[in-house]
Design a protein around this motif. Structure first.
Motif, short mmCIF file in Angstrom:
data_model
loop_
_atom_site.label_atom_id
_atom_site.label_comp_id
_atom_site.label_asym_id
_atom_site.label_seq_id
_atom_site.Cartn_x
_atom_site.Cartn_y
_atom_site.Cartn_z
N UNK A 193 7.16 -2.59 12.04
CA UNK A 193 5.96 -2.75 11.20
C UNK A 193 4.77 -2.04 11.81
N UNK A 194 4.69 -2.02 13.15
CA UNK A 194 3.64 -1.26 13.82
C UNK A 194 3.73 0.22 13.44
N UNK A 195 4.94 0.77 13.47
CA UNK A 195 5.14 2.17 13.14
C UNK A 195 4.82 2.44 11.68
N UNK A 196 5.25 1.55 10.79
CA UNK A 196 4.96 1.74 9.35
C UNK A 196 3.45 1.71 9.08
N UNK A 197 2.76 0.78 9.72
CA UNK A 197 1.31 0.71 9.51
C UNK A 197 0.63 1.96 10.04
N UNK A 198 1.11 2.47 11.20
CA UNK A 198 0.55 3.71 11.73
C UNK A 198 0.76 4.86 10.75
N UNK A 199 1.97 5.00 10.21
CA UNK A 199 2.25 6.12 9.30
C UNK A 199 1.50 5.98 7.99
N UNK A 200 1.21 4.75 7.55
CA UNK A 200 0.40 4.58 6.34
C UNK A 200 -1.02 5.09 6.59
N UNK A 201 -1.57 4.82 7.77
CA UNK A 201 -2.91 5.33 8.08
C UNK A 201 -2.89 6.85 8.24
N UNK A 202 -1.79 7.36 8.77
CA UNK A 202 -1.68 8.82 8.89
C UNK A 202 -1.64 9.44 7.49
N UNK A 203 -0.94 8.82 6.56
CA UNK A 203 -0.90 9.33 5.18
C UNK A 203 -2.30 9.37 4.58
N UNK A 204 -3.11 8.35 4.83
CA UNK A 204 -4.49 8.34 4.32
C UNK A 204 -5.29 9.46 4.94
N UNK A 205 -5.15 9.64 6.24
CA UNK A 205 -5.90 10.69 6.94
C UNK A 205 -5.49 12.09 6.47
N UNK A 206 -4.19 12.27 6.20
CA UNK A 206 -3.70 13.59 5.81
C UNK A 206 -3.71 13.80 4.30
N UNK A 207 -4.03 12.74 3.55
CA UNK A 207 -4.18 12.81 2.09
C UNK A 207 -2.90 13.26 1.40
N UNK A 208 -1.76 12.71 1.84
CA UNK A 208 -0.49 13.03 1.18
C UNK A 208 0.56 12.01 1.59
N UNK A 209 1.52 11.79 0.72
CA UNK A 209 2.68 10.98 1.08
C UNK A 209 3.53 11.76 2.08
#
Length: 648
Positions: A154-170
């Protein structure tokens, strides 16, 4: 009217005249500059370097972590950008197979890949989706307090969700958690395309700084800020370590170009100053710092590189101790270069990666010399093809090859003549002069391709006077990292009663020296048991303290195994097995390779029947092509096409 005209009057100032010096900055550049000054420092060799001007995540890279204080939880993220066209053909598959290897879970089982919405990601499907990608990203995420995190997934998933927001793409990614080290960490493989199918370009600052700050934010939210005691304990653990630490990096930054440290000032962070002083005293004890007065030290040039090497050695020794499981051995650590003065032969008792991000591996070999060896292997080597307990050899580097010596001796006036050499071999009573000549011709062709010799008409080659020195230099460059050769995929216990030419048989024939200690003692016992088995088979005879082996023992054992294997394959394929006689040529399509006790063999299919020919690495690129081969004793000559053509 006049008032109306005045109301319509508009001032239109002219464009400003150009001034000396640099032109005005773009507004976005001014914003980034202000944010960079106010926010957290970026990582990198040079402080204050300009912000990234390309890639997704440029703004996020400078704003991430702004609210974090010095007591924030720390997370290490290692990143790698892989251009798939430049990487090895199977590099992606090898890396995915490695991160899902056995023994990485909490209970020592095989790792399981997961993704954003699943706990069982299909790595094959992920690999297929990325076949057309130009590049790929690989990350290792290691929270300092990973053992305290309840759910690393879940830590990794939350990190990648924030990365998606920062990079503006799925993002399309898979990850595997590893618990096989003191510090749990996660391997993340990220596809190189955006949700819209474009190449995913990430700003360098985001990869080096922004993503790490996002992970630190999450860890701090989950566990809370570090207490003063936790910070002090973390720093104290670094004081006595024989490796490059955060304290050392702080000292190097503080020293600057003068490599001098002065701790006489009254710093408000008195505890940290005391810890730095303790680290300097430790460095002084191992000769990497020199006291230059009260509270003053001079750092030794190259201190960081020395500490890094010491850390790598400590890691290697620890890996060897784990692999040996309490067995007493003299431990030998071989570096990446210049350590191949003697060959290393033995069984694999441990393997892994010294650099998980770049797939650089290592082997722990229990040698027949009674010592244990830690060897680095090239990144392109697939460790899954080197099973535990298999017998391997790392040949001696820099050794002059006998074939090169013979070429120089036989040459006259700088010319090697194949016909002349063949006549010499016949006159000397060579058992198979043509096979011996073929070995030398293949070596000359290999040297010709790299420009060390020149071929002239009528089976002759022009040989330089310093050929030995040139070949040594060429071979040293070619094998800067030790090459590992698989001698047997079977453990010695399995070889004792195996039908086929085993590694133990080759040791019996060559009568090579084996130390009677450690693994060498086990090999000696296994060789005696193998002799008993050969006596049962009528292939050896004990004469007092001596053992008489049957003539052509290795060929006889090999032929027996191939006859049984050919019969089995004949039933499977419905085609006739054609055993090869010595000197006979085999033709056919190279279908596949098969691992037997006697070694790896290539299957040549001529449409009606098939032959089994000793495999060589060079033919793997000829899969599904028509090849010809001639076997003479233990050697094989491969050619492209039906007739004797260009030798490979």
């Amino acid at each position: 009217m006049a008032g109306h005209d005045d109301d319509r009057f508009r001032v239109k100032p002219a464009a400003p005249r150009p001034r000396a010096g640099p032109g005005p900055q773009r507004f976005i550049a001014q914003v980034l500059k202000k944010i960079s000054k106010a926010g957290a420092k970026r990582s990198g060799k040079q402080e204050g370097r300009p912000a990234s001007t390309f890639g997704r995540g440029r703004i996020a890279a400078v704003v991430a972590g702004r609210r974090l204080g010095p007591n924030a939880r720390r997370v290490v993220i290692k990143s790698r950008f892989v251009v798939l066209k430049r990487a090895a053909v199977k590099s992606v598959a090898v890396h995915l197979r490695y991160i899902e290897r056995d023994g990485v879970t909490r209970d020592g089982r095989k790792g399981r890949a997961y993704g954003a919405d699943t706990n069982e990601a299909d790595l094959k499907s992920f690999q297929e989706r990325g076949q057309g990608d130009r590049h790929q990203f690989r990350f290792i995420v290691a929270p300092e307090d990973g053992l305290e995190l309840d759910d690393l997934k879940e830590f990794t998933r939350q990190l990648m969700r924030r990365v998606e927001v920062d990079l503006e793409t799925r993002l399309d990614w898979v990850a595997v958690d590893h618990w096989d080290t003191d510090n749990p960490h996660t391997h993340i493989v990220l596809s190189g395309r955006t949700a819209s199918g474009e190449d995913l370009v990430i700003a360098p600052d985001y990869m080096a700084h922004g993503m790490r700050m996002r992970a630190s934010e999450i860890a701090t939210e989950w566990l809370g800020p570090r207490s003063e005691l936790e910070i002090r304990q973390s720093l104290m653990r670094e004081v006595d370590q024989q490796r490059l630490t955060g304290l050392d990096r702080a000292l190097i930054r503080q020293a600057g170009r003068e490599v001098r440290i002065d701790l006489t000032g009254h710093s408000p962070a008195r505890q940290r100053q005391n810890i730095l002083r303790a680290r300097l005293q430790r460095l002084e004890g191992i000769g990497l710092a020199e006291r230059a007065g009260a509270n003053r030290w001079k750092l030794r040039p190259g201190m960081a590189a020395t500490l890094k090497t010491m850390g790598e050695r400590e890691d290697a020794l620890e890996a060897m101790r784990r692999a040996l499981k309490g067995q007493q051995r003299e431990l030998v650590v071989h570096g990446a270069e210049g350590t191949g003065a003697v060959p290393v032969i033995g069984r694999i008792v441990g393997k892994g990666l010294t650099d998980e991000l770049n797939d650089r591996g290592y082997l722990v070999i229990d040698g027949i010399d009674g010592r244990a060896h830690h060897l680095q292997v090239p990144a392109q080597v697939d460790l899954s093809q080197l099973p535990l307990h298999a017998i391997v050899e790392a040949p001696q580097q820099g050794r002059v090859k006998d074939v090169d010596r013979t070429i120089v001796v036989v040459s006259e006036n700088g010319i090697y003549d194949a016909i002349n050499h063949l006549n010499r071999l016949r006159h000397a009573g060579d058992g198979d002069p043509q096979a011996t000549l073929d070995v030398h011709v293949r070596r000359l062709e290999a040297l010709r391709r790299v420009g060390l010799v020149e071929r002239v008409p009528k089976g002759k080659w022009r040989i330089p006077a310093d050929l030995i020195q040139r070949t040594q230099q060429h071979d040293a460059r070619k094998t800067a990292v030790r090459v590992i050769e698989l001698r047997s995929h079977l453990a010695i216990e399995q070889q004792v009663r195996a039908i086929g030419a085993t590694w133990l048989d080759r040791k019996l024939v060559t009568d090579a020296g084996v130390a009677r200690r450690g693994f060498g003692a086990q090999v000696c016992d296994a060789m005696q048991s193998r002799v008993d088995f050969l006596c049962e088979q009528g292939l050896a005879e004990r004469r007092g303290d001596r053992v008489a082996l049957a003539r052509n023992l290795l060929v006889t054992l090999r032929d027996r195994e191939l006859a049984a294997a050919g019969k089995s394959l004949q039933h499977q394929t419905g085609k006739t097995y054609r055993p090869l006689l010595d000197g006979q040529q085999a033709n056919g399509i190279y279908q596949r390779s098969i691992q037997f006790v006697s070694g790896r063999f290539a299957m040549l299919d001529d449409g009606v029947g098939f032959s089994l020919v000793p495999w060589r690495p060079v033919i793997e690129q000829r899969l599904a092509q028509h090849l010809s081969a001639v076997v003479r004793g233990a050697s094989v000559t491969w050619s492209v096409g039906r007739q004797r053509g260009p030798s490979i």
